[in-house]
Design an enzyme around this catalytic site. Sequence first.
Site, short mmCIF file in Angstrom:
data_model
loop_
_atom_site.label_atom_id
_atom_site.label_comp_id
_atom_site.label_asym_id
_atom_site.label_seq_id
_atom_site.Cartn_x
_atom_site.Cartn_y
_atom_site.Cartn_z
N THR A 46 -2.32 -10.35 -0.71
CA THR A 46 -3.63 -10.60 -0.12
C THR A 46 -4.74 -10.46 -1.15
O THR A 46 -5.80 -11.07 -1.01
CB THR A 46 -3.86 -9.64 1.05
OG1 THR A 46 -2.75 -9.72 1.94
CG2 THR A 46 -5.13 -9.97 1.80
N TYR A 134 9.19 -3.88 -1.38
CA TYR A 134 8.58 -4.98 -0.64
C TYR A 134 9.61 -6.11 -0.53
O TYR A 134 9.89 -6.78 -1.52
CB TYR A 134 7.32 -5.44 -1.38
CG TYR A 134 6.49 -6.50 -0.68
CD1 TYR A 134 6.74 -6.90 0.63
CD2 TYR A 134 5.43 -7.10 -1.34
CE1 TYR A 134 5.98 -7.85 1.25
CE2 TYR A 134 4.65 -8.06 -0.74
CZ TYR A 134 4.91 -8.44 0.56
OH TYR A 134 4.15 -9.39 1.17
N LYS A 162 8.46 -2.02 2.76
CA LYS A 162 7.69 -2.95 3.57
C LYS A 162 8.61 -4.13 3.88
O LYS A 162 8.98 -4.90 2.98
CB LYS A 162 6.43 -3.44 2.83
CG LYS A 162 5.63 -4.46 3.63
CD LYS A 162 4.51 -5.08 2.80
CE LYS A 162 3.81 -6.16 3.61
NZ LYS A 162 2.80 -6.90 2.82
N VAL A 203 1.67 -2.24 6.84
CA VAL A 203 0.90 -2.86 5.77
C VAL A 203 0.42 -4.20 6.32
O VAL A 203 1.19 -5.15 6.46
CB VAL A 203 1.74 -3.06 4.50
CG1 VAL A 203 0.90 -3.75 3.41
CG2 VAL A 203 2.28 -1.73 3.99
#
Length: 302
Positions: A46, A134, A162, A203
């Site tokens: 992001t 992740y 995540k 998240v």
Amino acid sequence: MKFEGIYTPLVTPFNGDFTLNKDALERTVEYLIDAGVHGLIVAGTTGEYYAMSMKERVYMMGLCRELIKERLPMIVGTGAIRTEESIEYAQQAKANGADGLLIATPPYAYPNSREIAMHCLAIDRAANLPAMLYNYPGRMSVNMDDEVLDRLGRSPNFFAIKESSGDINRVHMLARDYPHIQMSCGMDDQALEFFAWGARSWVCAGSNFAPHAHIALYQACAVEGDFTKGRAIMSAMLPLMRVLEQGGKFVQCIKHGLTLRGIPAGPPRRPMLALNKDDKRELDQVIRTMDAALAAIEGESA
């Protein structure tokens, strides 16, 4: 380290000429801290890390540490194709006071399970910081499978993962077989399911402009265990999640959402382009409807 609560992957606000808008970044950090998020992530997807130079990313680490001070944990993403670059980002993160790392699989290179594990362990050895893995096969084309997770069990630093695969069976597997690795929601439209299976953190990019909504869902499900209220909140948020995920305009939508809150996040860096008028109008309406629905739910609770 415990990853609990709402962790916001910060946007990187740009001016019209794509340079960093420091004032908007500072306002974003203050807005999120005031709203009550539990941690901030620098150089996540992001934050458009892939569109920034190493110099810019390292500068952002130091600047964000200055802005956040010690008020919240600062997690820094180490995403890169080459392991050597990821190691450099991890070392720079430590030098700039990061509390932890976000370690993703290398994009485009398409490493196998052993190679993914060796990549993560090399970063871990270089920085020796708490780390959140992740897993995002939709973007990276590879999966952190059980072989990867078993190999990474050699280090006590891998505290969390995540999970952004969208595969609910992965949620079941992580909850049942890897309870020592904290499961963090990385698939927004499955947040309710993640919390039901024991996730303690989320998240969520949308919390850049809707922190109260995301905190409300976390509070209802993970803290209070009130899944009836959680379902109502989730129902109010689902239209927004559908808009965010459609058409490859995720970062643009997050930035426009923050701009609607009065903080000019600016355009995304190329190759991505800003939203057109129709996209903005649709997002504006969805956010207004969500805000009204959540206000009604909170009113009923009160």
